[in-house]
Scaffold this motif. Structure first.
Motif, short mmCIF file in Angstrom:
data_model
loop_
_atom_site.label_atom_id
_atom_site.label_comp_id
_atom_site.label_asym_id
_atom_site.label_seq_id
_atom_site.Cartn_x
_atom_site.Cartn_y
_atom_site.Cartn_z
N GLN A 162 0.78 -1.21 0.11
CA GLN A 162 -0.08 0.00 -0.01
C GLN A 162 0.80 1.32 -0.09
N MET A 163 2.16 1.27 0.57
CA MET A 163 2.94 2.42 0.83
C MET A 163 3.52 2.60 -0.87
N GLN A 164 3.60 1.45 -1.48
CA GLN A 164 3.99 1.77 -2.81
C GLN A 164 2.85 2.15 -3.91
N LEU A 165 1.92 2.01 -3.46
CA LEU A 165 0.65 2.36 -4.28
C LEU A 165 0.44 3.80 -3.95
N PHE A 166 0.83 4.18 -2.77
CA PHE A 166 0.56 5.69 -2.32
C PHE A 166 1.43 6.31 -2.92
N ALA A 167 2.73 5.92 -3.01
CA ALA A 167 3.77 6.75 -3.71
C ALA A 167 3.35 6.72 -5.20
N LEU A 168 2.80 5.87 -5.83
CA LEU A 168 2.30 5.94 -6.99
C LEU A 168 1.29 7.23 -7.18
N SER A 169 0.44 6.90 -6.32
CA SER A 169 -0.70 7.95 -6.25
C SER A 169 -0.16 9.45 -6.23
N ARG A 170 1.02 9.59 -5.43
CA ARG A 170 1.52 10.81 -5.40
C ARG A 170 2.16 11.24 -6.80
N ALA A 171 2.73 10.48 -7.44
CA ALA A 171 3.18 10.66 -8.89
C ALA A 171 2.13 10.85 -9.78
N LEU A 172 1.09 10.32 -9.67
CA LEU A 172 -0.05 10.66 -10.57
C LEU A 172 -0.73 12.13 -10.30
N VAL A 173 -0.88 12.31 -8.85
CA VAL A 173 -0.94 13.80 -8.59
C VAL A 173 -0.37 14.79 -8.97
N LYS A 174 1.16 14.56 -9.09
CA LYS A 174 2.04 15.64 -9.58
C LYS A 174 2.00 15.76 -11.11
N ALA A 175 1.94 14.81 -11.70
CA ALA A 175 1.87 14.69 -13.15
C ALA A 175 0.30 15.15 -13.63
N ALA A 176 -0.61 14.94 -13.22
CA ALA A 176 -1.88 15.68 -13.36
C ALA A 176 -1.86 17.00 -13.15
N THR A 177 -1.64 17.29 -12.07
CA THR A 177 -1.29 19.11 -11.64
C THR A 177 -0.66 19.60 -12.64
N LEU A 178 0.74 19.14 -12.99
CA LEU A 178 1.46 19.91 -14.08
C LEU A 178 0.93 19.98 -15.47
N ARG A 179 0.27 18.84 -15.93
CA ARG A 179 -0.46 18.82 -16.85
C ARG A 179 -1.71 19.85 -16.91
N ARG A 180 -2.49 19.98 -16.02
CA ARG A 180 -3.51 20.98 -16.05
C ARG A 180 -3.06 22.43 -15.69
N ASP A 181 -2.09 22.79 -14.89
CA ASP A 181 -1.79 24.07 -14.68
C ASP A 181 -0.87 24.58 -15.82
N ALA A 182 0.26 23.78 -16.03
CA ALA A 182 1.32 24.54 -16.90
C ALA A 182 1.30 23.88 -18.33
N GLY A 183 0.53 22.70 -18.46
CA GLY A 183 0.49 22.11 -19.77
C GLY A 183 1.74 21.23 -20.05
#
Length: 430
Positions: free
Chosen positions: A337-358
């Protein structure tokens, strides 16, 4: 003020102060020369105790499996015994200093008392004068003694400061690696990497990776596998500029990353997922997922849902409460679950960068499934393929073996290279 009062009471008694000051100066010079070295030895030996304890805790499973408990106990006891030797000698030295200083005070007081007894009845020196002078002299000498003790304690304690200063001077700093190039706010828009003969090493005379040349297209998945010590993690460190290149260059969407600020490079250009993710259990779930507080609630819930952790957080918190209360506490999680949580953090950062800065940051995965079962490993690679690679992100995966990863490889899109002795060797994965 004590010296002034002593001179007013009996001027001839004030002559003892310079003599005491000289004696104390000599004593503290002898004391400091030894105590400073003993303090260094104490700190070094104490570091051995901490290292032995941490190694025992981290390797507890191995120690129990091979029956090495007795050897580990003896090693810990030996390290503690070695650490006690300089500390015991330092305490003995402090007691010696106290005895010498007390003897000095007694040596000054004894002649004064003897003088008062010998001059009794002659009327030259009154009892009040002798008492006042003796009291002031003892107080002044006590002040000198406390000054020496405080000074020596300060000098000894500065050993820790000296160690920190030495660490600061010997550790390379990134202050001189700011970079003068200011790329556009949408960089990198594609995530195309071009490696041109890069060579890097940790110390002179020992090359970790040498003459690596490879072109990684936008949206491509690069799998780098090899034995331990072959240079896989070093390759990722060069991308993040945690390890500077000796020769060659790395270009991201046509811009040399060595010309860009390291802060901008790590904040905007790369999303990392290590084999040992850092999670702060005393912070909230939201802070661990989004330290910058730049992601929306929908993005956080979506990432946790895709990795299958949202149900775990809802069941461990108040089910019908608001999102802030549901993500307020950090629940207990297993290794998977900790590995999945770290993957969730990567997904959040990637989605935020795509949305805010393109931007399309490059995703770096350093053995993300090293301690997971086959089912969880397959789930992580499926999420990477669906949420990152299919959305145009360039993904670089470092692994010891291909295994389950073969199921999510596509010819024409993915590239597999084996790293042997710091060099790339292309591999046909079919």
């Amino acid at each position: 003020m004590q010296v002034v009062f002593l001179c007013l009471a009996e001027k001839w008694l004030a002559l003892s102060l310079p003599i005491c000051a000289v004696v104390i100066f000599i004593v503290q010079r002898l004391y400091l020369r030894t105590s400073r070295q003993l303090r260094f030895l104490e700190l070094e030996s104490r570091a051995g105790v901490f290292s032995s304890f941490l190694e025992s805790v981290e390797g507890l499973e191995t120690i129990r499996a091979f029956g090495w408990a007795d050897n580990a106990v003896r090693a810990n006891v030996s390290s503690v015994d070695q650490a006690q030797r300089p500390e015991f000698l330092l305490l003995c030295l402090q007691r010696w200093l106290g005895v010498v200083l007390d003897l000095l005070g007694a040596g000054v007081a004894t002649p004064v008392v003897g003088l008062a007894v010998s001059l009794r009845g002659r009327g030259e020196v009154t009892g009040a004068q002798v008492g006042t002078a003796l009291n002031l002299m003892l107080v002044a000498n006590s002040t000198l003694l406390k000054l020496v003790e405080s000074w020596t304690s300060l000098e000894t304690s500065l050993g820790a400061v000296a160690r920190l200063k030495g660490l600061q001077e010997s550790t390379p700093s990134e202050r001189g690696r700011r970079g003068g190039l200011e790329p556009s706010e949408s960089w990198p828009t594609r995530g195309c990497l071009d490696l041109r003969g890069i060579t890097a090493s940790y110390r002179p005379g020992s090359v970790a990776i040498q003459n690596l040349s490879l072109g990684i297209s936008a949206g491509q998945k690069l799998i780098v596998f090899g034995r331990t010590g072959s240079g896989k993690s070093t390759f990722l460190l060069t991308l993040l500029r945690l390890l500077e290149l000796q020769s060659g260059s790395i270009e991201l969407d046509g811009i040399d990353i060595s010309q860009v600020s390291v802060d901008l490079l790590r904040e905007r250009c790369f999303v990392t997922l290590s084999q040992d993710p850092l999670l702060l259990s005393n912070e909230t779930v939201r802070f661990n997922l989004d330290p910058d507080s730049s992601a929306s609630d929908e993005t956080i819930v979506s990432a946790l849902t895709k990795t299958g952790l949202w149900a775990h957080f809802r069941s461990s918190q108040l089910g019908g409460a608001a999102l802030d209360r549901q993500l307020a506490m950090f629940p207990e999680m297993s290794v998977g679950q900790m590995q999945l949580f770290a993957l969730s953090r990567a997904l959040v950062k990637a989605a935020t960068l795509r949305r805010d800065a393109g931007t399309r940051p490059v995703v770096l995965l350093d053995e993300p499934t090293s301690a997971l079962d086959a089912v969880t490993e397959a789930a992580i690679y499926r999420i990477i393929d669906e949420e990152l690679t299919s959305r145009g992100h360039t993904v670089i995966i470092v692994a010891h073996r291909l295994g389950v990863l073969r199921w999510y490889m596509k010819r024409g899109r993915d590239t597999v290279v084996e790293m042997v002795n710091g060099k790339f060797s292309p591999v046909d994965f079919e």
